[in-house]
Design an enzyme around this catalytic site. Structure first.
Site, PDB file in Angstrom:
ATOM      1  N   ASN A  59       0.857  -1.186   0.000  1.00 37.45           N
ATOM      2  CA  ASN A  59       0.000   0.000   0.000  1.00 37.45           C
ATOM      3  C   ASN A  59       0.901   1.248   0.000  1.00 37.45           C
ATOM      4  OD1 ASN A  59      -1.468   2.202   1.077  1.00 37.45           O
ATOM      5  ND2 ASN A  59      -2.985   0.829   1.981  1.00 37.45           N
ATOM      6  N   ALA A  60       0.902   1.960  -1.130  1.00 39.73           N
ATOM      7  CA  ALA A  60       1.819   3.090  -1.319  1.00 39.73           C
ATOM      8  C   ALA A  60       1.532   4.228  -0.328  1.00 39.73           C
ATOM      9  CB  ALA A  60       1.723   3.605  -2.748  1.00 39.73           C
ATOM     10  N   ASP A  95      -0.706  -4.286  10.687  1.00 39.54           N
ATOM     11  CA  ASP A  95      -2.069  -4.574  10.261  1.00 39.54           C
ATOM     12  C   ASP A  95      -2.966  -3.600  10.999  1.00 39.54           C
ATOM     13  OD1 ASP A  95      -3.822  -5.970   8.609  1.00 39.54           O
ATOM     14  OD2 ASP A  95      -4.466  -7.263  10.254  1.00 39.54           O
TER      15      ASP A  95
HETATM   16  P1  ITT Z   1      -1.034  -4.041   3.161  1.00 36.40           P
HETATM   17  O1  ITT Z   1      -1.606  -5.262   3.856  1.00 36.40           O
HETATM   18  O2  ITT Z   1      -0.447  -4.342   1.823  1.00 36.40           O
HETATM   19  O3  ITT Z   1      -0.086  -3.275   4.015  1.00 36.40           O
HETATM   20  P2  ITT Z   1      -3.734  -2.997   3.367  1.00 36.40           P
HETATM   21  O4  ITT Z   1      -4.402  -1.883   2.632  1.00 36.40           O
HETATM   22  O5  ITT Z   1      -4.363  -4.347   3.314  1.00 36.40           O
HETATM   23  O6  ITT Z   1      -2.224  -3.004   2.883  1.00 36.40           O
HETATM   24  P3  ITT Z   1      -4.206  -3.187   6.241  1.00 36.40           P
HETATM   25  O7  ITT Z   1      -4.442  -4.634   6.085  1.00 36.40           O
HETATM   26  O8  ITT Z   1      -3.327  -2.753   7.355  1.00 36.40           O
HETATM   27  O9  ITT Z   1      -3.605  -2.576   4.873  1.00 36.40           O
HETATM   28  O10 ITT Z   1      -5.525  -2.381   6.416  1.00 36.40           O
HETATM   29  C1  ITT Z   1      -6.785  -2.970   6.219  1.00 36.40           C
HETATM   30  C2  ITT Z   1      -7.756  -1.963   5.683  1.00 36.40           C
HETATM   31  O11 ITT Z   1      -8.032  -1.013   6.717  1.00 36.40           O
HETATM   32  C3  ITT Z   1      -7.254  -1.153   4.495  1.00 36.40           C
HETATM   33  O12 ITT Z   1      -7.512  -1.817   3.291  1.00 36.40           O
HETATM   34  C4  ITT Z   1      -8.075   0.124   4.643  1.00 36.40           C
HETATM   35  O13 ITT Z   1      -9.368  -0.063   4.114  1.00 36.40           O
HETATM   36  C5  ITT Z   1      -8.208   0.268   6.154  1.00 36.40           C
HETATM   37  N1  ITT Z   1      -7.181   1.174   6.676  1.00 36.40           N
HETATM   38  C6  ITT Z   1      -5.956   0.839   7.137  1.00 36.40           C
HETATM   39  N2  ITT Z   1      -5.296   1.930   7.550  1.00 36.40           N
HETATM   40  C7  ITT Z   1      -6.119   2.977   7.330  1.00 36.40           C
HETATM   41  C8  ITT Z   1      -6.013   4.367   7.526  1.00 36.40           C
HETATM   42  O14 ITT Z   1      -4.905   4.918   8.023  1.00 36.40           O
HETATM   43  N3  ITT Z   1      -7.044   5.132   7.189  1.00 36.40           N
HETATM   44  C9  ITT Z   1      -8.169   4.599   6.672  1.00 36.40           C
HETATM   45  N4  ITT Z   1      -8.350   3.296   6.433  1.00 36.40           N
HETATM   46  C10 ITT Z   1      -7.326   2.485   6.768  1.00 36.40           C
END
Ligand code: ITT
Length: 193
Positions: A9-10, A68
């Protein structure tokens, strides 16, 4: 110091790099030749963060960390929680997730929610975890274009703007991830001495 960060996630990558500062260079799994999706199929944030960091460590034997994050909404019994990425669909479809959350929150008077991040660091072969939480509320429509994911619907306590209306700097100063990364930095600095 160079350290591998398990993310595709960039947005996340740039948020974390900004909090870590110039003293740390983040290396992505891709840059280490890991191009497949890193599995995250545990039922807790702690379990997923640990699964991702161990996956990287087993393949690289280098210092690495993974995070996560979940959005935990009180009126929904803590959902979407560990399922935040795949709330509406099997993929990481932010728009579909946001639409489903808005629908599931229709008519709810309790709007309390929090973002929770768990970081799993593996350094010198040992795992350490760091948690960051920000409390706030879910509004009934999306506002703002900064950030990612659920940011347009989340207003942190003490503010009147969503995360998606804040600069990256403002969000990092108070966010779940910003708080967890600050604990990670403090730990890394303490063992460097
Ligand atoms: P990676 O696993 O590749 O790091 P990801 O997008 O899946 O990327 P996460 O599993 O940590 O990241 O996050 C799960 C979801 O939670 C993510 O897809 C977003 O929808 C939400 N999320 C995570 N961090 C967030 C933030 O700072 N602000 C808003 N939504 C967020």
């Amino acid at each position: 110091m160079k350290i591998i960060f398990a993310t595709n996630n960039a947005h996340k990558l740039s948020e974390v790099q900004a909090v870590l500062g110039d003293g740390f260079t983040l290396v992505t799994p891709r840059e280490c030749g890991i191009t497949e999706d890193i599995p995250e199929d545990q039922d807790t944030l702690e379990g997923n963060a640990s699964q991702k960091s161990h996956y990287l460590y087993d393949r690289t034997r280098e210092d690495c960390f993974a995070d996560d994050t979940g959005l935990e909404v009180e009126a929904l019994g803590g959902a979407p929680g560990v399922h935040s990425a795949r709330y509406a669909t099997d993929g990481h479809d932010f728009d579909a997730n946001n639409r489903l959350l808005l629908k599931n929150m229709e008519g709810k008077t309790n709007r309390k929610a929090r973002f929770r991040t768990v970081i799993s660091l593996i350094i010198n072969g040992e795992e350490h975890q760091f948690e960051g939480i920000v409390e706030g509320r879910i509004i009934d429509h999306e506002i703002g274009h900064e950030g990612f994911g659920y940011d347009p619907m989340f207003i942190p306590d003490g503010y009147d703007r969503t995360f998606a209306q804040m600069t990256a700097e403002e969000k990092n100063a108070i966010s779940h991830r910003g708080r967890a990364v600050k604990k990670l930095v403090a730990y890394l600095q303490s063992i460097e001495k």
